[in-house]
Design a protein around this motif. Structure first.
Motif: not given
Ligand code: C2E
Ligand code: MG
Ligand code: MG
Ligand code: MG
Length: 299
Positions: A177-186
Motif C-alpha cells: 500500500l505504501r509503495e502505491m502511495g497510500v498513507k497508513i495510520a495506526l
C-alpha cells in the motif's frame, strides 16, 4: 414471542437502537434481527458516510478528514457502527460494506476537488477481515483508478487487533500500500495488545492516540505520561501523532505542550456530511485565536 417482540418494538420506537448499544447480553433473537436488517441494508444501500476533520495544531490548517459510516435503519433507527461493524466482521458483510466505504470516500475526495476546495486527505477505517482476508491492495488500486484519486489523498486506518492476527501478512500488505502511495495510520493506539516490536517494521505515517488517554489528560498525570510516551515513540519512528477524542481547549493545550501534531474530536467538530466542508473551514478559521501558540495573539 409476542411479549418479547412488543418490548423490542417499544425500544425501537425511540428511534435510537439503545437496546443493542448496551447489549453485553445480546440474545440470539436480537442478533438474528440485526443480521437480517444488515443484509437488507447492504442491498438497499442504507449507509452514509460522514467526515470528521483533523486539525494541525502547529499550522492551524485542516489536516484531513476521517470517514465514519452511519446506518440509519428504517426499522431499527440509528445503529452504532461499533455494533454493526462487529457483526459485519463476523458474518462477512464487512467486505461489501468496506468496499462501498472506500468508493464513497474516494468519490467525495474527487467531488470536493471539483467544487474547488484544496485537496483533502480522507482516512478510511479498515476491519481485520477486510484487511487480511480480501485482496485489499487490488481493491484499493481499483477504487483509486475508477475514481481518479491520487493515492496520497487516501489514508487507511488499521488497528493493533489487525496487526497482531498476522504480523508478517500485515507487513507485506502495508508495504504494498505504501509503495502505491497510500498513507497508513495506526488507530486507537495504546488500547490493543501493543507490541512495540512490530512498530519499527510497519511503514506507518501516523499514530492515533486512543481517546481513552485523552479523556482525562487534564487531571490524570498517568494519562499525560502515556500520551507523552506515545508522542516520543512515534516521533522517533518518523510518524505523525494524532490525538482523537479531543473535546476541550484544555485538552488541546496539553497535547500541544506534549508536541502532538494533530487533534480530532468534538472540540473542533463531530463527523459531518460531505456538504459541510465549507462550514468546517469556517469553524477552523474561527478556532484560530484559541489554538495554542496563537492564544492572546489576537487583540
Ligand atoms: P474510530 O475509528 O476510533 O473513530 C472514532 C470514534 O470516536 C467515532 O465514533 C467518532 O464519532 C468518535 N468521536 C470523535 N470525536 C469524539 C469526541 O471528541 N468524543 C467522543 N466521545 N467521541 C468522539 P463512531 O463514528 O461511532 O465509530 C466508532 C468506531 O466504528 C470507529 O472508531 C471505527 O473503529 C468503527 N468504524 C466507523 N466507521 C467505519 C467504517 O467505515 N469501517 C470500519 N471498518 N469501521 C468503522
Ligand atoms: Mg478511526
Ligand atoms: Mg480511533
Ligand atoms: Mg478510538
Amino acid at each position: 414471542h409476542a411479549d418479547i417482540a412488543l418490548h423490542r418494538s417499544k425500544e425501537m420506537g425511540r428511534g435510537n437502537f439503545h437496546f443493542y448499544q448496551r447489549s453485553l447480553e445480546r440474545h440470539a433473537y436480537d442478533l438474528l434481527l440485526l443480521e437480517r436488517e444488515l443484509h437488507l441494508a447492504v442491498e438497499r444501500q442504507e449507509f452514509i458516510l460522514l467526515y470528521q476533520p483533523k486539525l494541525s495544531i502547529k499550522t492551524g490548517h485542516l489536516a484531513g478528514m476521517e470517514a465514519l459510516i452511519r446506518w440509519n435503519s428504517p426499522r431499527l433507527g440509528q445503529v452504532s457502527p461499533q455494533e454493526f461493524i462487529t457483526l459485519a466482521e463476523e458474518n462477512g458483510l464487512i467486505v461489501p460494506i468496506g468496499e462501498w466505504v472506500l468508493y464513497r470516500a474516494c468519490e467525495q475526495i474527487q467531488r470536493w476537488q471539483q467544487e474547488g476546495f484544496p485537496p483533502v486527505t480522507v482516512a478510511v477505517n479498515l476491519s481485520a477481515r477486510q484487511f487480511l482476508q480480501t485482496n485489499l491492495v487490488q481493491t484499493v488500486r481499483q477504487v483509486l483508478e475508477t475514481t481518479q484519486v491520487s493515492p496520497e489523498y487516501l489514508e487507511l486506518e488499521i488497528t493493533e487487533t489487525i496487526a497482531i492476527q498476522n504480523v508478517e501478512l500485515t507487513q507485506v500488505i502495508l508495504q504494498e500500500l505504501r509503495e502505491m502511495g497510500v498513507k497508513i495510520a495506526l488507530d486507537d493506539f495504546g488500547m490493543g495488545y501493543s507490541s512495540l516490536a512490530y512498530l519499527k517494521n510497519f511503514p506507518l505515517n501516523a499514530l492515533k492516540i486512543d481517546r481513552s488517554f485523552v479523556q482525562d489528560i487534564t487531571t490524570q498525570l498517568s494519562d499525560r505520561a502515556i500520551a507523552s510516551a506515545i508522542v516520543t515513540l512515534g516521533r522517533g519512528l518518523g510518524m505523525k501523532i494524532v490525538a482523537e477524542g479531543v473535546e476541550t481547549a484544555e485538552q488541546m493545550q496539553i497535547l500541544s505542550e506534549l508536541d502532538c501534531d494533530e487533534i480530532q474530536g468534538y472540540w473542533l467538530s463531530p463527523a459531518r456530511p460531505g456538504e459541510a466542508l465549507g462550514e468546517i473551514y469556517q469553524r477552523i478559521a474561527d478556532s484560530q485565536p484559541q489554538l495554542p501558540g496563537r492564544m492572546g495573539q489576537q487583540a
